[in-house]
Design a protein around this motif. Sequence first.
Motif, PDB file in Angstrom:
ATOM      1  N   VAL A 109       0.821  -1.213   0.000  1.00 53.68           N
ATOM      2  CA  VAL A 109       0.000   0.000   0.000  1.00 53.68           C
ATOM      3  C   VAL A 109       0.854   1.262   0.000  1.00 53.68           C
ATOM      4  CG1 VAL A 109      -1.932  -1.155   1.131  1.00 53.68           C
ATOM      5  CG2 VAL A 109      -0.250   0.062   2.523  1.00 53.68           C
ATOM      6  N   GLY A 110       2.171   1.118   0.125  1.00 53.60           N
ATOM      7  CA  GLY A 110       3.064   2.265   0.064  1.00 53.60           C
ATOM      8  C   GLY A 110       3.339   2.676  -1.369  1.00 53.60           C
ATOM      9  N   PRO A 111       4.020   3.795  -1.573  1.00 51.33           N
ATOM     10  CA  PRO A 111       4.241   4.315  -2.936  1.00 51.33           C
ATOM     11  C   PRO A 111       5.011   3.366  -3.845  1.00 51.33           C
ATOM     12  CG  PRO A 111       5.485   5.577  -1.291  1.00 51.33           C
ATOM     13  CD  PRO A 111       4.547   4.703  -0.542  1.00 51.33           C
ATOM     14  N   ASP A 112       6.028   2.675  -3.316  1.00 50.39           N
ATOM     15  CA  ASP A 112       6.789   1.758  -4.161  1.00 50.39           C
ATOM     16  C   ASP A 112       5.953   0.538  -4.538  1.00 50.39           C
ATOM     17  OD1 ASP A 112       8.952   3.452  -4.013  1.00 50.39           O
ATOM     18  OD2 ASP A 112       9.981   2.320  -2.443  1.00 50.39           O
ATOM     19  N   GLY A 113       5.171   0.036  -3.600  1.00 49.30           N
ATOM     20  CA  GLY A 113       4.315  -1.108  -3.878  1.00 49.30           C
ATOM     21  C   GLY A 113       3.225  -0.782  -4.875  1.00 49.30           C
ATOM     22  N   ARG A 114       2.671   0.419  -4.768  1.00 47.25           N
ATOM     23  CA  ARG A 114       1.650   0.829  -5.737  1.00 47.25           C
ATOM     24  C   ARG A 114       2.250   0.969  -7.128  1.00 47.25           C
ATOM     25  NH1 ARG A 114       0.366   4.491  -1.485  1.00 47.25           N
ATOM     26  NH2 ARG A 114       1.158   6.256  -2.714  1.00 47.25           N
ATOM     27  N   ALA A 115       3.474   1.454  -7.194  1.00 40.28           N
ATOM     28  CA  ALA A 115       4.114   1.657  -8.501  1.00 40.28           C
ATOM     29  C   ALA A 115       4.470   0.330  -9.155  1.00 40.28           C
ATOM     30  CB  ALA A 115       5.365   2.518  -8.336  1.00 40.28           C
ATOM     31  N   ASP A 116       4.953  -0.628  -8.364  1.00 41.03           N
ATOM     32  CA  ASP A 116       5.357  -1.933  -8.912  1.00 41.03           C
ATOM     33  C   ASP A 116       5.199  -2.997  -7.825  1.00 41.03           C
ATOM     34  OD1 ASP A 116       6.376  -4.093 -10.234  1.00 41.03           O
ATOM     35  OD2 ASP A 116       8.434  -3.336 -10.366  1.00 41.03           O
ATOM     36  N   PRO A 117       4.052  -3.659  -7.782  1.00 37.02           N
ATOM     37  CA  PRO A 117       3.821  -4.648  -6.726  1.00 37.02           C
ATOM     38  C   PRO A 117       4.501  -5.989  -6.974  1.00 37.02           C
ATOM     39  CG  PRO A 117       1.919  -4.562  -8.187  1.00 37.02           C
ATOM     40  CD  PRO A 117       2.875  -3.482  -8.652  1.00 37.02           C
ATOM     41  N   TYR A 118       5.017  -6.223  -8.177  1.00 38.22           N
ATOM     42  CA  TYR A 118       5.433  -7.570  -8.548  1.00 38.22           C
ATOM     43  C   TYR A 118       6.625  -8.109  -7.760  1.00 38.22           C
ATOM     44  CZ  TYR A 118       1.879  -6.931 -12.025  1.00 38.22           C
ATOM     45  OH  TYR A 118       0.666  -6.699 -12.629  1.00 38.22           O
ATOM     46  N   PRO A 119       7.634  -7.312  -7.422  1.00 39.32           N
ATOM     47  CA  PRO A 119       8.699  -7.856  -6.559  1.00 39.32           C
ATOM     48  C   PRO A 119       8.170  -8.303  -5.196  1.00 39.32           C
ATOM     49  CG  PRO A 119       9.447  -5.851  -7.656  1.00 39.32           C
ATOM     50  CD  PRO A 119       7.980  -5.964  -7.920  1.00 39.32           C
ATOM     51  N   LEU A 120       7.171  -7.595  -4.682  1.00 38.06           N
ATOM     52  CA  LEU A 120       6.580  -7.989  -3.400  1.00 38.06           C
ATOM     53  C   LEU A 120       5.777  -9.279  -3.540  1.00 38.06           C
ATOM     54  CD1 LEU A 120       5.547  -4.430  -2.228  1.00 38.06           C
ATOM     55  CD2 LEU A 120       7.223  -5.908  -1.098  1.00 38.06           C
ATOM     56  N   TYR A 121       5.132  -9.461  -4.689  1.00 38.28           N
ATOM     57  CA  TYR A 121       4.429 -10.719  -4.914  1.00 38.28           C
ATOM     58  C   TYR A 121       5.416 -11.898  -4.934  1.00 38.28           C
ATOM     59  CZ  TYR A 121       0.418  -7.864  -6.486  1.00 38.28           C
ATOM     60  OH  TYR A 121      -0.619  -6.979  -6.574  1.00 38.28           O
TER      61      TYR A 121
END
Length: 405
Positions: free
Chosen positions: A11-23
């Motif tokens: 839900v942070g700015p980096d996750g919103r911009a590109d969630p795929y590394p977190l997935y």
Amino acid sequence: MDGAAIIEQLVGPDGRADPYPLYELAHGLGPVAPCGPGVLMAVGHHACDQVLRNPAFGVPDPVQREAWEPGFADHPAKVLLSRSILERNPPDHGRMRSLISSVFTARRVAALEPAVTAAVHRLLDTMAAQGADGSPVDFMDAFAFRLPVGVVCELLGVPEADRHRFRGLASDLTAALELLTDDGELATADTAAEELSDYFTRLAAARRAHPQDDLVSALVQVGAAQPELLSGHELLANLVLLLVAGFETTTNLLGNAVALLFDHPEAAAGLRSGAVTPAGLTEEVLRHDSPVQLTSRIALAEGLDVGGVPAPLGTGVFVLLGAANRDPARYEQPARFDPTRRDSHPLSFGGGPHYCLGAQLARLEARIALPALFARFPALAPAGRAERRDRLVLRGYRTLPVRAA
């Protein structure tokens, strides 16, 4: 990083911009992981599909939302969406959805193919004129928004002169669907909800007085004949939902597709030559960069589990559709964009009782529009930096400048 930390990062700015590394990190925790007391995170394809298809996992309804979000009822945007099929469980969900499905039929959608084809070519003509001197054209505004909003408004019976208003209003309203929304965004969403409610109140009154061959007239007539099946508040909420859902996700699908084809010119060449089918391309875009990244469910019964992890009554589940679509247990090389994949089955439109009513229409529009676009403009190319929308749940572009000439 545990499940709670991954959600916090998403839900942070980096996750919103590109969630795929977190997935990818989430998949390392297994198909299902805890992410807080009484909350699970589902990222495996099978686990997400299981939750979506099981009616014992419902959506957070208004009563639950009020308990979890003090002040929920103070926000017209949240209240409006909670009155629609999007956020209702049985028996209300089935009662409303069956009525909407009776007029928003597969046959009606399939019959739209000639009209969609004609609309695609009109918009391509306009793009060609706008870019004839080499000027950049914003694909999102010139095409990705205008095609689906025109189609769904034609279905609903919204006059052409009013359609330009809806892109901004829909964008503002859907901020209320995000996991984390600040007070300013909520205030803007509330204003959009009130404006859209006022608009459809007037349109419904006009169709009540003078019915036409459109969905608004059909639903107004059902509500008038059987008010116990569709209240006035529910009618308005579902009309707004049909409008917004009818173009928001398709707009994102078209923009995400064009951006991916720019990054993968071999796929664009395959689309032009016929080596890549429009259906295969559409399914791979839905899988690789889903217009809807996540949804939520809640356990409505005892004895449930998610991928073998117990989910007692009241357990909340974040269903990460974007992660499920890149599950390495389901897809070979899941991060690779490959429109020739077989048996893709992306979960981008959900599943089970809440499967997206507009999925067939979105696929129809993409399958017609994308090959026509790249055939009409063989040299179509980026014309500047594309700008993503700052959203997690609804993933797409705000602007996507292209050079068509």
